[in-house]
Design a protein around this motif. Structure first.
Motif, PDB file in Angstrom:
ATOM      1  N   PRO A 145      -6.586  53.272  32.999  1.00  0.00           N
ATOM      2  CA  PRO A 145      -7.246  52.451  33.123  1.00  0.00           C
ATOM      3  C   PRO A 145      -7.552  51.511  34.551  1.00  0.00           C
ATOM      4  O   PRO A 145      -6.556  51.705  35.305  1.00  0.00           O
ATOM      5  N   ILE A 161     -11.276  50.652  29.596  1.00  0.00           N
ATOM      6  CA  ILE A 161     -11.355  52.646  29.249  1.00  0.00           C
ATOM      7  C   ILE A 161     -10.575  52.949  30.833  1.00  0.00           C
ATOM      8  O   ILE A 161     -10.026  51.813  31.400  1.00  0.00           O
ATOM      9  N   ASN A 462      -4.597  51.186  22.331  1.00  0.00           N
ATOM     10  CA  ASN A 462      -5.449  51.267  23.059  1.00  0.00           C
ATOM     11  C   ASN A 462      -6.225  52.954  22.315  1.00  0.00           C
ATOM     12  O   ASN A 462      -6.402  53.330  23.223  1.00  0.00           O
ATOM     13  N   ASN A 465      -9.854  54.940  23.421  1.00  0.00           N
ATOM     14  CA  ASN A 465     -10.055  55.087  25.701  1.00  0.00           C
ATOM     15  C   ASN A 465      -9.362  56.255  25.122  1.00  0.00           C
ATOM     16  O   ASN A 465      -9.201  56.811  26.377  1.00  0.00           O
ATOM     17  N   LYS A 468     -10.458  59.301  23.658  1.00  0.00           N
ATOM     18  CA  LYS A 468     -11.447  59.677  24.978  1.00  0.00           C
ATOM     19  C   LYS A 468     -11.350  60.123  26.278  1.00  0.00           C
ATOM     20  O   LYS A 468     -11.212  61.550  26.880  1.00  0.00           O
TER      21      LYS A 468
END
Lengths: 487, 1079
Positions: A145, A161, A462, A465, A468
């Motif tokens: 991040p 993200i 989290n 994210n 991903k």
């Protein structure tokens, strides 16, 4: 009579309740204002604790992770989680991630508050420190991040993200450019408050030199990636615009948080129990390379056993513990120089490599290389032995292959990065130098881990994210290559 | 001049003029009606007159009872006089009932004249007709209560006196869970009722002394703020104001177990309450003087199963050499006992005179008593004197207590003094003023450091060697380097225990004052008003000192803490009661209060000393770090409660309270008020209908309540920078994002129960089922640190507790006239805890980490709050342990190991009386929980316990299977010759399953033998009462727990936690002697 009683009772009741009612939450906002702390601070309040803590965390993991992976020490044993055997427990992931980000919050505040106060000095220092710490984060974990990081307090964003490492590097370059121009615009005598700055005592010129030196470190780290073309940055700083980009000129300019021994600048190792400090043995690789070069620094780095120095071969076979000889020297527990952030010697080795690779022409590689060696040894308050540059191990030879030159530069850089966060591991991952022996007791297929995994709790706190990021970068394990390590 | 005075009556005087007793009057009426209704009439045929003479005595104390009403039918014919004697005439064969409030009525039929009859009345401790003190100090008739409340008399706390009075609750009250710090002589206990309901905060019951809640002022400091596992410094238990309460001053303790009983405490009532009422003066002739003296000795009762067959040495080394010699490497510095067997051989060992290797080899032999010899026998002496007296208008009581303790660790102990004064005065018929003040002072020159760390005795105890005598340690300085360098022969990890005991001191001195002043005015029979101010003040100074060359502080250390807390409450309460008609009675109370809590704490740290051996801040080698901290909180409340009763057998009560709490105010809000209400029903079936004759009493009760908790910590609602105290002007961002709209926790609780008595109260049974949900938890939700914060404070989550409580009293044998009696008291309780919900994002939450994060207490949705997780054995599908290379394999992930609070607890107390003698013994048990034992883990991985003996020289084959790699398994046939790895894998730190043990136990908790001097002897020597007793506490423990005591808590970071035992102190047994003399 009875009536009178009832009336007076009602009166009392009424008075009581109305008294309570009007005052039931009177001044509560004032009462519940914390008298011990302040909701407002200035940049100078935040800088010293934050930078001191980061250096402390870096030293801690340097001892625990870098020294073990890079065969400086061997914390002997056959059990689990022996880092020298390339086995890194999942729980090792949390410490740096958590502590670095928490301190980044302070540096971001320094920038914001300095911005409010129009204090470009602190703004630049905040940018330099952010670049430094974010680079450590991304070099350790890969994609992290970045653009949405640190927004929990102000924007309620607790699930930032992840950004790609390539984009982060670009942004770090911009930050360092901004820092350089902010500082360039200030009159040369401008300082920040000396007590707030344990690294340079407020000297902004030294911060500027550190900033550009750090810029070189980062540019070199990704210079092999054609996407960013960062070798041009190196050329720009050294050959094209040296006056716009002042860099460290001597050991005096080194960014070192020197532990004075008086609070708060007491080395974090000073409070360790001798037994804990002594639990790892010195590794054979580290000790023998020093010995064969006749390097005087060994006297400050390892204990002597019966008039000799000796190390344990890292990765020795399971169940066959070798005899322990040297241990890390106890004087290191209070050694001021372990607070190294980036020193002049490292810069010289960066330039030596850049010269070898043909990105820098101001001086030949040999000059940078020899400057680096003598700076590294004199930093530890030894004079460079007269024979030192001439030995078979050290003597520069332009006719050697690039691989041989890189090995020469990087073995010296390895020693100059002693106790400098995870730098020598990063450099090994980038270059494969210095070449470390791999033995049967090395697990993970004998492969040097290439990153730390993300803290396990992030996969739940989290989740989206995280998933991903894993899709983007590859499986979350210690062998997935970060962007700059990918071919 | 002291007079022998009047005999004291145990019952409460009901002077109708006294407002204080107003409520009790209602009860009294009910009681007498009940007593009357139970009298059976005898044949009314004209009988011959007979004359009966005798005396009435209290069954437990043997003291004469004054004012006992002697009734035939509903007619009172006479009362006993001040020496308990009576003399009346009646008709032969009539049933005479002896009735005194607070005692079970005693019916007896006389057929012939008799004199010197002794009637003993038994006090009503089964509580059917009792007046009990409930929330806010309101006295209520127990039969009207819709919830469970258990009352203990002061004697039950003092007859087998423990250093912490709350120990006496164990086994006597169902549903009480004591979490003990085990932290030495001043050991604090956390009292938890009906299970834990707060995920991240305080679960402790309110402790209320004479209407003063002491939790948040004198009761709120436990220990120093360090971790118990290898922290910066070791925590010490300095005790709290709760420990300092003088059991000798306690009249009664009422345990209000659930939220239903304590809804009137509003925002802090969710955890139940322990309501303590102190003794007060009585009207009497002359002065009553009571002296009580108590002496106890304490010694260690239980030890780990140490081995003394093999001595110091690293893995597989079969020689010993203190320092390198004759070509052999030194084996001095290892902490392990995997070394050579004691076979009569000679080795070079340590010489304490020269403090290095001896010049000659000496016999290799074990010293099995060395670890034990270090400890002393503890001793505690408690002496109290109390004076009381008064007349119709004024009553006063004064008491003074002196306690001196020397604990089992040399040079540790403490002293305590309590002074209490109670006075009440009727200014007029309507106005009454009353005050109670308790002052306490607690001081110690050294309290032990706890936990698993340098500076703790038990850390040394684990590391000590089987082959070394204690005498090697007695000179704890290197010769010629006193105060500069310590002498310890072995591994540098532990410190010399004598250095710890005599030089590493933890001192404190604490003053506490708890009291109230109240005035009540009675306007009429229906209206009265009460105003009360309560005060709780606590001041404490603490210091810690460490000499040079200690492992954690190489240049010594001196730290001080100055703690000041105060809480004041002012309260006004208006009461109205009216009998609408014969059957329907109502009462209503309205009131309001304002509470102000102020605390300050100042810490000074000098973490290195300029000159060795001088301990004050002026000797600091560097900067003295000062950390001040102040806080303030105001809680304003309005409340009302009341009830209606029908025919004294059906009762309906309500309460409603609204709280404004400053701790919930934030920069954007002044804090909204929160309200709490409860509804209670009680139905005395036995008064309503005629029941079978064996059922003497039957009551059904039920209650529903909503109540709060957790809002008592100020400053959680704003963002403030932390101070970095060692940096000049240093600040840092806090790591917890505050909640600007914070709400208190909310507990909704339902309970239903019954109180039954059979066979003329020979057997009584109280049973309760409860079910409570606590929502709006203050969760510090862990967030991704890349957001710049560690946690964010949210209101979320739901914890459910449900369970049964049973309390029963049986009197199998009850001979009158001072004959043989046998009473049994039994308690049983269960609690089932469930995490119903956490936040949306969080499926689980780590509440507590074990040593080195090897295990954790994790609350998972659907699981329990006290679930212990950690790595355990990897098992084949059939459950067998998988071995690899002879060593058991552990799982990679954390698995569920067990719950750390027991499934059930039970206690049974037997009491036998014969004439002046009384013998009692109490067993106490718990079942169904596990705990992690770091003591056992380290002893085993260092080869110091017997479970590590098999296979030392020849290896061992573990019982399990080997994975063939294709989904099949074969029996393990690999000999592990590295037994140290084998045993470490089984019993060591990392195997949380292997080093977690059952904490089930059965304890012989109390044994007592009392002798009351007979009244005739007493009157000859001019005493009113004299009791001599001997007792024992915790005499035997039956448990498989491998360390010391299966009941443990761990002191650390200012809290007492359960689940992980980290170097606990030894379990002790206590023998005591007490003497009570009343003049």
């Amino acid at each position: 009579m009875k009536k009178k009683l009832i009336y007076s009772t009602i009166l009392i009741l009424g008075l009581t309740s109305s008294a309570l009612n009007t005052s039931c939450n009177k001044d509560f906002d004032v009462i519940n204002t914390n008298p011990n702390t302040s909701p407002k601070v200035r940049p100078e309040n935040l800088l010293a604790p934050a930078i001191t803590k980061v250096v402390g965390y870096n030293m801690n993991r340097s001892q625990r992770i870098t020294n073990e992976l890079m065969q400086v020490t061997v914390n002997m044993g056959d059990g689990e989680g022996r880092i020298f055997r390339y086995e890194i427990r999942n729980s090792e992931a949390d410490y740096l991630w958590n502590n670095w980000y928490i301190q980044l919050r302070n540096f971001r505040d320094i920038y914001d508050f300095a911005d409010e106060l129009n204090n470009d000095g602190y703004k630049a220092v905040a940018l330099i420190c952010e670049s430094w710490i974010f680079s450590l984060l991304t070099d350790t974990y890969g994609d992290i991040p970045y653009t949405e990081a640190l927004q929990g307090r102000d924007q309620n964003n607790f699930t930032p993200i992840f950004d790609k490492q390539q984009d982060i590097y670009l942004s770090l370059f911009e930050k360092l450019e901004e820092a350089n121009s902010l500082l360039a615009a200030l009159p040369p005598t401008t300082t920040i408050l000396d007590w707030s700055d344990p690294v340079f005592n407020g000297n902004l010129q030294k911060w500027r030199k550190f900033s550009n030196s750090l810029y070189l470190r980062l540019a070199l780290r990704v210079a092999h990636k054609v996407e960013l073309n960062s070798s041009d940055i190196i050329t720009k700083i050294i050959d094209l615009e040296p006056s716009n980009y002042p860099i460290m000129e001597s050991n005096d300019d080194s960014a070192i948080l020197r532990w004075t021994g008086s609070s708060p600048y007491v080395s974090p190792f000073a409070t360790w129990r001798p037994g804990d400090w002594n639990s790892p043995a010195m590794a054979e690789f580290f000790v023998e390379r020093l010995q064969e070069r006749g390097d005087p620094r060994i006297q400050k780095w390892a204990t002597e056993v019966a008039g000799n120095y000796g190390g344990v071969p890292s990765g020795y076979p399971v169940g066959q513990p070798p005899i322990v000889q040297s241990r890390p020297h106890p004087s290191l527990m209070t050694q001021p120089l372990l607070g190294n952030i980036m020193n002049y010697a490292e810069l010289q080795f960066i330039l030596a490599e850049a010269a070898v690779k043909g990105w820098v022409f101001a001086q030949p590689a040999e000059v940078y290389y020899e400057r680096g060696i003598s700076a590294a040894i004199t930093l530890w308050e030894y004079t460079v032995p007269s024979f030192y540059m001439g030995t078979v191990f050290t003597k520069w030879n332009d006719a050697e292959t690039e691989f041989e030159k890189m090995e020469k530069i990087h073995i010296q850089k390895y020693y100059s990065l002693y106790f400098t966060d995870l730098q020598s591991w990063f450099e090994y991952r980038r270059t494969g130098h210095p070449v470390l022996p791999v033995r049967s007791g090395h697990l993970n297929g004998g492969k040097m881990p290439t990153r730390l995994i993300y803290p396990v709790y992030i996969s739940s706190t989290n989740r989206e994210n995280y998933q991903k990021a894993v899709q983007e970068q590859g499986p979350d394990n210690i062998n997935t290559l970060v962007w700059w390590q990918r071919p | 001049m002291l007079t022998t005075g009047q005999k004291r009556n145990k019952f409460m005087k009901f002077t109708p003029k006294l407002l204080w007793a107003v409520l009790a009057v209602t009860c009294c009426t009910g009681l007498e009606a009940y007593a009357t209704s139970n009298v059976s009439y005898t044949n009314s045929a004209v009988q011959q007159k007979i004359r009966i003479q005798g005396r009435v005595l209290d069954e437990s104390t043997g003291l004469p009872l004054e004012g006992v009403s002697i009734r035939i039918g509903s007619v009172a014919i006479t009362q006993t006089s001040s020496n308990g004697s009576f003399d009346f005439e009646t008709e032969a064969g009539s049933m005479v009932n002896f009735v005194l409030i607070g005692y079970s009525p005693y019916p007896r039929t006389f057929s012939t004249s008799a004199d010197n009859i002794i009637i003993t009345l038994e006090s009503e401790s089964q509580g059917i007709e009792e007046v009990v003190v409930t929330a806010l100090g309101i006295e209520r008739n127990k039969k009207s209560l819709g919830y469970a409340a258990t009352e203990l008399k002061g004697e039950q706390l003092t007859e087998a006196l423990a250093n912490n009075w709350s120990e006496a609750l164990s086994g006597k009250v169902a549903g009480v869970n004591l979490v003990r710090s085990g932290g030495g002589p001043a050991g604090s206990n956390k009292i938890i009722l009906r299970g834990e309901n707060n995920l991240t905060g305080d679960n402790q019951a309110l402790i209320v002394v004479d209407g003063v809640v002491i939790n948040n002022s004198s009761g709120n400091q436990v220990g120093t703020g360090h971790g118990a596992y290898l922290g910066g410094d070791s925590p010490s238990d300095f005790g709290t104001g709760i420990n300092d309460i003088n059991p000798e001053d306690i009249e009664t303790v009422t345990v209000l177990k659930g939220a239903n009983a304590t809804a009137l405490y509003g925002q802090r009532g969710a955890n139940g309450a322990i309501v303590i009422t102190t003794k007060s003066g009585r009207s009497r002739k002359g002065i009553g003087l009571t002296i009580s003296s108590n002496a106890t000795i304490e010694s260690i009762s239980r030890w780990p199963d140490y081995q003394f067959e093999y001595g110091q040495g690293t893995e597989g080394v079969r020689y010993y050499s203190f320092l390198a010699a004759q070509g052999l490497a030194s084996t001095r510095s290892t902490s392990s006992a995997w070394g050579p067997k004691f076979n009569g051989q000679y080795f070079y060992q340590y010489d304490p005179i020269t403090q290095t290797r001896a010049t000659e080899p000496s016999l290799w032999q074990p010293y099995p008593d060395a670890r034990k010899e270090f400890f002393d026998t503890g001793a505690t002496f408690t002496n109290s004197i109390s004076l009381d007296g008064g007349n119709d208008k004024t009553q006063v009581r004064f008491s003074f207590t002196d306690l001196r303790n020397n604990w089992i660790i040399p040079n540790t102990g403490y002293a305590r003094n309590n002074v209490s004064l109670t006075a009440s005065h009727d200014v007029t018929d309507k106005l009454k003023i009353r005050t109670r003040l308790n002052y306490r002072q607690n001081r110690s020159d050294n309290l032990p450091s706890t936990g698993y760390n340098n500076q703790s005795i038990m850390y040394w105890n684990i590391f000590w060697m089987p082959n070394a005598p204690l005498s090697w340690l007695e000179n704890y300085w290197i010769n010629g380097q006193e105060n500069i360098a310590q002498s310890y022969p072995f591994s540098s990890y532990p410190d010399n225990p004598y250095l710890i005991a005599y030089e590493m001191l933890n001192k404190n001195k604490r003053h506490g004052l708890t009291g109230n002043i109240e005035a009540s005015y009675k306007f009429s029979d229906e209206w009265d008003v009460l105003a009360r101010t309560t005060l709780d003040v606590n001041m404490e100074r603490r210091s810690q000192q460490r000499p040079w060359d200690t492992e954690k502080f190489s240049r010594g250390m001196y730290r001080t803490q100055q703690l000041n807390n105060s809480e004041t409450t002012s309260e006004v309460m208006v009461n109205y009661k009216k009998d609408i008609n014969e059957d329907i009675k109502i009462r209503v109370t309205g009131g309001g209060s304002t509470l102000r809590n102020e605390a300050s704490q100042e810490r000074n740290l000098a973490d290195s000393l300029a000159y060795p051996g001088i301990y004050n801040l002026g000797n600091a080698a560097g900067i003295i770090v000062t950390i001040p901290n102040r806080s303030e909180l105001v809680l304003n409340s309005l409340y009302t409660m009341g009830g209606i009763s029908y025919k004294d057998y059906l009762f309906a009560d309500y309460s409603y309270r609204i709280d404004w709490n400053s701790a919930l105010a934030s920069p954007i809000s002044k804090g909204k008020p929160f309200s709490y209400s409860s509804l209670n029903l009680s139905f005395v079936l036995s008064d309503a209908v005629t029941l079978p004759s064996y059922l003497s009493y039957a009551k059904l009760r039920s209650s529903l309540a909503g109540v709060g908790s957790g809002g008592m910590r100020p400053y959680l609602t704003a963002y403030n920078y932390n101070i970095e105290p060692t940096f000049s002007g240093g600040r840092a961002n806090p790591t917890l994002v505050p909640n600007l709209m914070l709400e208190p926790l909310n507990t909704t609780s339902f309970e239903i129960g019954t109180d039954l008595a059979f066979f003329r109260n020979r057997w009584s049974l109280n049973a309760t089922y409860y079910h409570a949900n606590t929502t709006n938890q203050h969760l510090q939700a862990v967030v991704d640190r890349s957001s710049g914060a560690n946690q964010v404070l949210v209101n979320a989550g739901n914890i459910q507790n449900s369970g049964f409580e049973l309390e029963s009293r049986i009197a199998p044998i009850r001979k009158s006239d001072g004959g043989f009696q046998w009473n049994i008291n039994a308690t049983f309780s269960t609690n089932k805890n469930k995490v119903v919900e956490l936040t949306d994002e969080m499926p689980e939450m780590t509440l507590q980490n074990g040593p080195g994060s090897r295990g954790s207490i994790i609350a998972k949705t659907g699981g329990r709050m006290d679930a212990l997780y950690g790595r355990g054995y990897l098992r084949a599908p059939d459950g067998q342990i998988v071995y690899n290379a002879g060593i058991p394999v552990l799982t990679d992930t954390m698995m569920y190991i067990g719950q750390t609070n027991p499934k059930w607890r039970a206690g049974i107390n037997n009491e036998f009386r014969y004439k002046q003698f009384r013998i009692g013994f109490l067993f106490d048990a718990q079942f169904g929980a596990v705990g992690y034992s770091l003591t056992a883990a380290n002893l085993a991985s260092q080869g110091k316990t017997k479970n590590t003996l098999p296979g030392r020289y020849n290896g061992i084959i573990g019982n399990g299977v080997i994975d063939n790699g294709d989904g099949t398994y074969r029996k393990n046939d690999v000999i592990a010759t590295n037994v140290w790895d084998y045993y470490t894998a089984h019993f060591g730190n990392d195997n949380v399953e292997g080093t977690s043990y059952s904490t089930d136990f059965l304890k012989l908790r109390e044994v007592r033998l009392d002798y009351n001097l007979s009244p005739s002897l007493l009157s000859q020597i001019g005493l009113q009462r004299a009791t001599i007793g001997v007792f024992g506490r915790d005499l035997f423990i039956w448990s498989s727990w491998p360390a010391f005591d299966p009941e443990f808590g761990t002191l650390g970071n200012g809290d007492i936690t359960r689940g992980f035992e980290l170097g606990q102190f030894p379990a002790t047994r206590t023998f005591g002697f007490n003497l009570v003399v009343g003049l």
